[in-house]
Design a protein around this motif. Sequence first.
Motif, mmCIF file in Angstrom:
data_model
loop_
_atom_site.group_PDB
_atom_site.id
_atom_site.type_symbol
_atom_site.label_atom_id
_atom_site.label_comp_id
_atom_site.label_asym_id
_atom_site.label_seq_id
_atom_site.Cartn_x
_atom_site.Cartn_y
_atom_site.Cartn_z
ATOM 1 N N TRP A 176 0.839 -1.206 0.000
ATOM 2 C CA TRP A 176 0.000 0.000 0.000
ATOM 3 C C TRP A 176 0.870 1.251 0.000
ATOM 4 N N VAL A 177 1.965 1.208 0.752
ATOM 5 C CA VAL A 177 2.875 2.362 0.824
ATOM 6 C C VAL A 177 3.485 2.622 -0.550
ATOM 7 N N LEU A 178 3.816 1.567 -1.274
ATOM 8 C CA LEU A 178 4.398 1.714 -2.608
ATOM 9 C C LEU A 178 3.406 2.342 -3.580
ATOM 10 N N ILE A 179 2.131 1.980 -3.436
ATOM 11 C CA ILE A 179 1.092 2.593 -4.274
ATOM 12 C C ILE A 179 1.068 4.094 -4.035
ATOM 13 N N SER A 180 0.978 4.498 -2.773
ATOM 14 C CA SER A 180 0.876 5.915 -2.439
ATOM 15 C C SER A 180 2.149 6.685 -2.750
ATOM 16 N N ALA A 181 3.297 5.994 -2.769
ATOM 17 C CA ALA A 181 4.560 6.638 -3.137
ATOM 18 C C ALA A 181 4.694 6.772 -4.652
ATOM 19 N N GLY A 182 3.789 6.132 -5.400
ATOM 20 C CA GLY A 182 3.804 6.247 -6.858
ATOM 21 C C GLY A 182 4.926 5.468 -7.524
ATOM 22 N N VAL A 183 5.317 4.314 -6.944
ATOM 23 C CA VAL A 183 6.454 3.571 -7.484
ATOM 24 C C VAL A 183 6.090 2.163 -7.962
ATOM 25 N N ILE A 184 4.807 1.880 -8.118
ATOM 26 C CA ILE A 184 4.377 0.508 -8.360
ATOM 27 C C ILE A 184 3.924 0.244 -9.806
ATOM 28 N N ASN A 185 3.657 1.277 -10.559
ATOM 29 C CA ASN A 185 3.128 1.120 -11.915
ATOM 30 C C ASN A 185 4.073 0.293 -12.793
ATOM 31 N N VAL A 195 -3.350 -3.830 -8.667
ATOM 32 C CA VAL A 195 -3.676 -3.900 -10.098
ATOM 33 C C VAL A 195 -4.199 -2.544 -10.584
ATOM 34 N N ASN A 196 -5.065 -1.916 -9.796
ATOM 35 C CA ASN A 196 -5.597 -0.607 -10.174
ATOM 36 C C ASN A 196 -4.516 0.473 -10.203
ATOM 37 N N ALA A 197 -3.425 0.266 -9.473
ATOM 38 C CA ALA A 197 -2.301 1.210 -9.484
ATOM 39 C C ALA A 197 -1.316 0.887 -10.616
ATOM 40 N N GLY A 198 -1.612 -0.157 -11.391
ATOM 41 C CA GLY A 198 -0.784 -0.482 -12.552
ATOM 42 C C GLY A 198 0.220 -1.599 -12.345
ATOM 43 N N ALA A 199 0.187 -2.266 -11.198
ATOM 44 C CA ALA A 199 1.121 -3.369 -10.936
ATOM 45 C C ALA A 199 0.628 -4.659 -11.578
ATOM 46 N N ASN A 200 1.553 -5.560 -11.794
ATOM 47 C CA ASN A 200 1.252 -6.907 -12.276
ATOM 48 C C ASN A 200 1.318 -7.830 -11.070
ATOM 49 N N TRP A 201 0.155 -8.279 -10.576
ATOM 50 C CA TRP A 201 0.078 -9.035 -9.333
ATOM 51 C C TRP A 201 0.186 -10.525 -9.605
ATOM 52 N N HIS A 202 0.981 -11.226 -8.778
ATOM 53 C CA HIS A 202 1.180 -12.665 -8.905
ATOM 54 C C HIS A 202 0.935 -13.318 -7.548
ATOM 55 N N ASP A 203 0.261 -14.442 -7.542
ATOM 56 C CA ASP A 203 0.001 -15.188 -6.304
ATOM 57 C C ASP A 203 1.155 -16.153 -6.069
ATOM 58 N N GLN A 204 2.258 -15.624 -5.525
ATOM 59 C CA GLN A 204 3.459 -16.406 -5.251
ATOM 60 C C GLN A 204 3.996 -16.006 -3.882
ATOM 61 N N GLU A 205 4.770 -16.898 -3.251
ATOM 62 C CA GLU A 205 5.284 -16.592 -1.915
ATOM 63 C C GLU A 205 6.231 -15.404 -1.914
ATOM 64 N N VAL A 206 6.980 -15.239 -2.969
ATOM 65 C CA VAL A 206 7.850 -14.068 -3.105
ATOM 66 C C VAL A 206 7.964 -13.720 -4.586
ATOM 67 N N VAL A 207 7.914 -12.425 -4.872
ATOM 68 C CA VAL A 207 8.118 -11.926 -6.235
ATOM 69 C C VAL A 207 9.232 -10.893 -6.151
ATOM 70 N N CYS A 208 10.218 -11.036 -7.021
ATOM 71 C CA CYS A 208 11.333 -10.088 -7.044
ATOM 72 C C CYS A 208 11.533 -9.596 -8.469
ATOM 73 N N GLU A 209 11.548 -8.284 -8.610
ATOM 74 C CA GLU A 209 11.791 -7.689 -9.915
ATOM 75 C C GLU A 209 12.696 -6.476 -9.749
ATOM 76 N N ASN A 210 13.904 -6.574 -10.280
ATOM 77 C CA ASN A 210 14.847 -5.449 -10.276
ATOM 78 C C ASN A 210 15.001 -4.801 -8.911
ATOM 79 N N GLY A 211 15.186 -5.600 -7.885
ATOM 80 C CA GLY A 211 15.423 -5.070 -6.550
ATOM 81 C C GLY A 211 14.195 -4.849 -5.702
ATOM 82 N N LEU A 212 13.001 -5.011 -6.259
ATOM 83 C CA LEU A 212 11.762 -4.891 -5.485
ATOM 84 C C LEU A 212 11.313 -6.292 -5.078
ATOM 85 N N VAL A 213 11.307 -6.540 -3.763
ATOM 86 C CA VAL A 213 10.951 -7.850 -3.211
ATOM 87 C C VAL A 213 9.625 -7.725 -2.483
ATOM 88 N N THR A 214 8.648 -8.543 -2.870
ATOM 89 C CA THR A 214 7.341 -8.536 -2.198
ATOM 90 C C THR A 214 6.935 -9.962 -1.838
#
Length: 187
Positions: free
Chosen positions: A116-125, A140-159
């Motif tokens: 949620w913090v990433l959405i409001s910071a404008g860094v998730i699109n 998804v509404n903020a433009g992210a590509n959501w995946h149902d996985q235990e961990v997703v890492c893309e270019n230094g962003l770990v969720t």
Amino acid sequence: MSYSVKGKRVAILAANGFEESELQSPRQTLKAAGAEVEIVSAEKDTVKAWAKTDWGDDYPVDRALAEASADDYDMLIIPGGLFNPDSLRSDTDALNFTRRFFEQHKPVGAICHGPWVLISAGVINGRDVTSYPSIKDDLVNAGANWHDQEVVCENGLVTSRSPEDLEAFNNKLIEELAEGKHKRQVA
């Protein structure tokens, strides 16, 4: 594969109501690996955890958010819980602090409701992420590509999704911290 994070500095951004395990577990794992970890908060002196169904322990604040700079850290972690990210996303200093890590191409980890913090910071699109399932639509509404996985890492962003995924989240945090800056980690 073994990764060295000795001497690296990590900020955990927290407000009252962070999910206790989502701060405690990454902090312990990173410290055990040799990283220096600080809790950064707008709260004075201590910040109070939420432990699954009730209030948890108080944790000492290492650095006041107003005095913290992304320049002083190699990574940012945002724990979840409902209260923590909801408070942080309405705090201009917290959003600016978060945004600076992306601007400096530094790794960022967010778990559960932390994105949620990433959405409001404008860094998730356009970013690949996961989260607690109930905030999937927000991402998804903020433009992210959501995946149902235990961990997703893309270019230094770990969720990650939830406390059940902490082992995978922690392992990926160490890997990304060891790798350092990622050119494609941008705001």
